[in-house]
Design a protein around this motif. Structure first.
Motif, PDB file in Angstrom:
ATOM      1  N   ARG A 193      15.292  32.700 -18.155  1.00 18.61           N
ATOM      2  CA  ARG A 193      15.168  31.782 -19.289  1.00 18.61           C
ATOM      3  C   ARG A 193      16.318  30.776 -19.344  1.00 18.61           C
ATOM      4  NH1 ARG A 193      16.057  33.389 -23.822  1.00 18.61           N
ATOM      5  NH2 ARG A 193      16.862  35.470 -23.410  1.00 18.61           N
ATOM      6  N   ARG A 194      17.504  31.200 -18.980  1.00 19.14           N
ATOM      7  CA  ARG A 194      18.653  30.301 -19.075  1.00 19.14           C
ATOM      8  C   ARG A 194      18.635  29.275 -17.956  1.00 19.14           C
ATOM      9  NH1 ARG A 194      23.514  34.333 -21.192  1.00 19.14           N
ATOM     10  NH2 ARG A 194      22.374  35.080 -23.012  1.00 19.14           N
ATOM     11  N   VAL A 195      18.208  29.682 -16.797  1.00 23.14           N
ATOM     12  CA  VAL A 195      18.029  28.714 -15.707  1.00 23.14           C
ATOM     13  C   VAL A 195      16.945  27.722 -16.101  1.00 23.14           C
ATOM     14  CG1 VAL A 195      17.242  28.434 -13.325  1.00 23.14           C
ATOM     15  CG2 VAL A 195      18.835  30.267 -13.897  1.00 23.14           C
ATOM     16  N   ALA A 196      15.880  28.228 -16.719  1.00 22.38           N
ATOM     17  CA  ALA A 196      14.789  27.357 -17.141  1.00 22.38           C
ATOM     18  C   ALA A 196      15.277  26.309 -18.132  1.00 22.38           C
ATOM     19  CB  ALA A 196      13.667  28.183 -17.768  1.00 22.38           C
ATOM     20  N   ARG A 197      16.208  26.705 -19.016  1.00 25.90           N
ATOM     21  CA  ARG A 197      16.728  25.765 -20.003  1.00 25.90           C
ATOM     22  C   ARG A 197      17.491  24.626 -19.312  1.00 25.90           C
ATOM     23  NH1 ARG A 197      20.132  28.825 -24.071  1.00 25.90           N
ATOM     24  NH2 ARG A 197      18.116  29.890 -24.281  1.00 25.90           N
ATOM     25  N   GLN A 203      15.154  17.761 -16.083  1.00 26.75           N
ATOM     26  CA  GLN A 203      13.866  17.103 -15.921  1.00 26.75           C
ATOM     27  C   GLN A 203      13.580  16.122 -17.044  1.00 26.75           C
ATOM     28  OE1 GLN A 203      11.399  20.556 -15.718  1.00 26.75           O
ATOM     29  NE2 GLN A 203      11.610  20.778 -13.503  1.00 26.75           N
ATOM     30  N   ASP A 204      13.942  16.500 -18.250  1.00 30.42           N
ATOM     31  CA  ASP A 204      13.669  15.637 -19.397  1.00 30.42           C
ATOM     32  C   ASP A 204      14.645  14.477 -19.507  1.00 30.42           C
ATOM     33  OD1 ASP A 204      11.552  17.241 -20.056  1.00 30.42           O
ATOM     34  OD2 ASP A 204      12.587  18.313 -21.671  1.00 30.42           O
ATOM     35  N   ARG A 205      15.870  14.686 -19.045  1.00 25.78           N
ATOM     36  CA  ARG A 205      16.912  13.654 -19.206  1.00 25.78           C
ATOM     37  C   ARG A 205      17.683  13.466 -17.902  1.00 25.78           C
ATOM     38  NH1 ARG A 205      19.303  16.975 -24.046  1.00 25.78           N
ATOM     39  NH2 ARG A 205      21.214  15.796 -23.651  1.00 25.78           N
ATOM     40  N   PHE A 230      20.866  29.764 -10.557  1.00 22.40           N
ATOM     41  CA  PHE A 230      20.055  28.591 -10.191  1.00 22.40           C
ATOM     42  C   PHE A 230      19.755  28.606  -8.697  1.00 22.40           C
ATOM     43  CE2 PHE A 230      18.748  24.250  -9.695  1.00 22.40           C
ATOM     44  CZ  PHE A 230      18.339  23.826 -10.949  1.00 22.40           C
ATOM     45  N   LEU A 231      20.772  28.898  -7.899  1.00 22.99           N
ATOM     46  CA  LEU A 231      20.583  28.954  -6.451  1.00 22.99           C
ATOM     47  C   LEU A 231      19.588  30.048  -6.077  1.00 22.99           C
ATOM     48  CD1 LEU A 231      21.471  27.908  -3.659  1.00 22.99           C
ATOM     49  CD2 LEU A 231      23.300  29.625  -3.702  1.00 22.99           C
ATOM     50  N   ALA A 232      19.653  31.189  -6.756  1.00 21.48           N
ATOM     51  CA  ALA A 232      18.720  32.280  -6.462  1.00 21.48           C
ATOM     52  C   ALA A 232      17.290  31.907  -6.831  1.00 21.48           C
ATOM     53  CB  ALA A 232      19.143  33.540  -7.220  1.00 21.48           C
ATOM     54  N   GLU A 233      17.105  31.151  -7.926  1.00 24.43           N
ATOM     55  CA  GLU A 233      15.758  30.808  -8.390  1.00 24.43           C
ATOM     56  C   GLU A 233      15.141  29.652  -7.609  1.00 24.43           C
ATOM     57  OE1 GLU A 233      13.830  32.215 -10.454  1.00 24.43           O
ATOM     58  OE2 GLU A 233      15.039  33.453 -11.794  1.00 24.43           O
ATOM     59  N   LEU A 234      15.936  28.607  -7.339  1.00 24.31           N
ATOM     60  CA  LEU A 234      15.369  27.391  -6.760  1.00 24.31           C
ATOM     61  C   LEU A 234      15.821  27.087  -5.344  1.00 24.31           C
ATOM     62  CD1 LEU A 234      15.593  26.729 -10.102  1.00 24.31           C
ATOM     63  CD2 LEU A 234      14.407  24.739  -9.252  1.00 24.31           C
ATOM     64  N   GLY A 235      16.798  27.825  -4.856  1.00 20.81           N
ATOM     65  CA  GLY A 235      17.217  27.636  -3.472  1.00 20.81           C
ATOM     66  C   GLY A 235      18.199  26.507  -3.251  1.00 20.81           C
ATOM     67  N   VAL A 236      18.596  25.808  -4.317  1.00 22.87           N
ATOM     68  CA  VAL A 236      19.592  24.739  -4.214  1.00 22.87           C
ATOM     69  C   VAL A 236      20.527  24.833  -5.419  1.00 22.87           C
ATOM     70  CG1 VAL A 236      18.185  23.092  -2.914  1.00 22.87           C
ATOM     71  CG2 VAL A 236      18.068  23.112  -5.405  1.00 22.87           C
ATOM     72  N   PRO A 237      21.765  24.336  -5.302  1.00 24.78           N
ATOM     73  CA  PRO A 237      22.674  24.316  -6.457  1.00 24.78           C
ATOM     74  C   PRO A 237      22.164  23.350  -7.517  1.00 24.78           C
ATOM     75  CG  PRO A 237      23.868  24.027  -4.377  1.00 24.78           C
ATOM     76  CD  PRO A 237      22.419  23.861  -4.071  1.00 24.78           C
ATOM     77  N   PRO A 238      22.594  23.513  -8.771  1.00 17.60           N
ATOM     78  CA  PRO A 238      22.080  22.665  -9.847  1.00 17.60           C
ATOM     79  C   PRO A 238      22.259  21.169  -9.623  1.00 17.60           C
ATOM     80  CG  PRO A 238      23.285  24.529 -10.751  1.00 17.60           C
ATOM     81  CD  PRO A 238      23.494  24.568  -9.276  1.00 17.60           C
ATOM     82  N   LEU A 239      23.444  20.740  -9.218  1.00 18.79           N
ATOM     83  CA  LEU A 239      23.663  19.304  -9.068  1.00 18.79           C
ATOM     84  C   LEU A 239      22.966  18.750  -7.833  1.00 18.79           C
ATOM     85  CD1 LEU A 239      27.352  18.868 -10.267  1.00 18.79           C
ATOM     86  CD2 LEU A 239      25.217  18.762 -11.559  1.00 18.79           C
ATOM     87  N   ARG A 240      22.734  19.585  -6.860  1.00 17.86           N
ATOM     88  CA  ARG A 240      21.938  19.163  -5.703  1.00 17.86           C
ATOM     89  C   ARG A 240      20.486  18.932  -6.140  1.00 17.86           C
ATOM     90  NH1 ARG A 240      22.941  20.099  -0.016  1.00 17.86           N
ATOM     91  NH2 ARG A 240      21.121  19.353   1.125  1.00 17.86           N
ATOM     92  N   TYR A 241      19.994  19.833  -6.971  1.00 15.46           N
ATOM     93  CA  TYR A 241      18.644  19.662  -7.502  1.00 15.46           C
ATOM     94  C   TYR A 241      18.553  18.394  -8.339  1.00 15.46           C
ATOM     95  CZ  TYR A 241      14.387  20.391 -10.149  1.00 15.46           C
ATOM     96  OH  TYR A 241      13.152  20.204 -10.710  1.00 15.46           O
ATOM     97  N   LEU A 242      19.570  18.143  -9.169  1.00 18.47           N
ATOM     98  CA  LEU A 242      19.575  16.939 -10.000  1.00 18.47           C
ATOM     99  C   LEU A 242      19.543  15.687  -9.130  1.00 18.47           C
ATOM    100  CD1 LEU A 242      19.842  15.549 -12.750  1.00 18.47           C
ATOM    101  CD2 LEU A 242      22.341  15.770 -12.512  1.00 18.47           C
ATOM    102  N   ALA A 243      20.285  15.685  -8.028  1.00 21.71           N
ATOM    103  CA  ALA A 243      20.280  14.531  -7.122  1.00 21.71           C
ATOM    104  C   ALA A 243      18.896  14.319  -6.525  1.00 21.71           C
ATOM    105  CB  ALA A 243      21.310  14.741  -6.005  1.00 21.71           C
TER     106      ALA A 243
END
Length: 311
Positions: A193-197, A203-205, A230-243
């Motif tokens: 849930r916290r990763v989802a937040r 995604q929204d901003r 985040f890395l465990a759930e999506l396979g990339v670090p948060p800021l990498r995903y944001l990029a």
């Protein structure tokens, strides 16, 4: 995959133009052999049973002007008479306008890449318009069929393989674009849930000046915990995903919109056109202007290679 398909295109057999008022009870068979149908104007329904096109659940698909549908090219194909297209009158009670449908039939579809297609492939008008090659072939085909003569009939038949090739290419590109959008807008389903937040906030901003600390605070985690989960759930670090998310959004805006590079830069979180252009080229290997020109010349579909570095 498109190249494979084009090498295995079945031979075009026949092409016809159906036109008249919707009130006339006319329909086009769309079972066996494989076929492509283009709705030029009017509204049509694809029926799965006896061709009655009722609204009681037998109607598999509703088609509007500009839509294109491929039937029976997949491994299962479509049994003779299983599907048919019929013209329907407008539901508004307005006077029925002329309707027009172009139908092309093909020899039995070969195996291989074409066998991976679904029995029914629907290309909405918006996707057809984004594919200049497909739109051009449809226009030529319509012109050839509008003036019946031996020469025009031969011309129409010669366009059947290009029609199918461009339709397949459009289908592939639309699928890639949809998958890219889905990756960019991925929403937590069974995620932490916290990763989802944190994911939802990005995604929204996407233009927000997110830092790992700000995202972690919003998610109620430490920076290390968010980075690990985040890395465990999506396979990339948060800021990498944001990029990656920002670059995908930028690609959509460049391919589909007319905004300036400065406007696109601002919408995805960059202070200047220069900084955005540098980041976009670092991620894609191509400058934004060149990407926009190529995307439009190739049908306005876009594809991005994997992100190589965070912005």
């Amino acid at each position: 995959m498109a190249d494979e398909m084009e090498r295995q295109l079945p031979r075009g057999v026949a092409v016809s133009r159906h036109h008249g008022p919707p009130g006339a009870l006319w329909r086009a068979g769309a079972g066996d052999p494989p076929s492509v149908h283009v709705v030029v104007q009017g509204a049509f329904r694809l029926s799965q049973d006896d061709g009655t096109c009722t609204l009681d659940g037998a109607c598999a698909l509703e088609l509007d002007a500009g839509d294109l549908v491929l039937l029976g090219f997949g491994a299962r194909g479509a049994a003779p008479g299983e599907r048919s297209l019929c013209c329907v009158a407008p539901s508004t009670g307005a006077a029925p306008a002329e309707a027009e449908l172009i139908s092309a039939t093909y020899a039995a579809a070969p195996g291989g890449a074409l066998a991976s297609l679904a029995p029914v492939v629907h290309l909405p008008a918006v996707e057809v318009r984004r594919a200049p090659g497909l739109s051009a072939v449809v226009g030529l085909l319509r012109a050839a069929l509008a003036e019946p003569s031996p020469g025009q009939a031969a011309l129409a038949r010669s366009l059947l393989e290009p029609l199918l090739a461009y339709a397949l290419h459009c289908h592939e590109r639309a699928g890639e674009a949809g998958a890219a959008r889905a990756r960019g807008r991925r929403v937590a389903r069974a995620f932490d849930r916290r990763v989802a937040r944190a994911l939802r906030l990005m995604q929204d901003r996407p233009a927000e000046r997110w830092t790992l600390e700000a995202l972690a605070k919003a998610a109620g985690l430490s920076r290390a915990a968010l980075a690990r989960r985040f890395l465990a759930e999506l396979g990339v670090p948060p800021l990498r995903y944001l990029a990656e998310l920002r670059m995908q959004r930028a690609a959509e805006l460049l391919a589909e919109g007319d905004g300036s590079l400065a406007a696109v830069a601002a919408e995805v979180g960059y202070d200047s056109e220069f900084a955005f252009s540098r980041a976009f080229k670092r991620h894609t290997g191509e400058a934004p202007g060149a990407f926009r020109r190529r995307s439009r010349s190739e049908g306005a579909a876009f594809r991005l290679p994997p992100v190589r570095a965070a912005a």
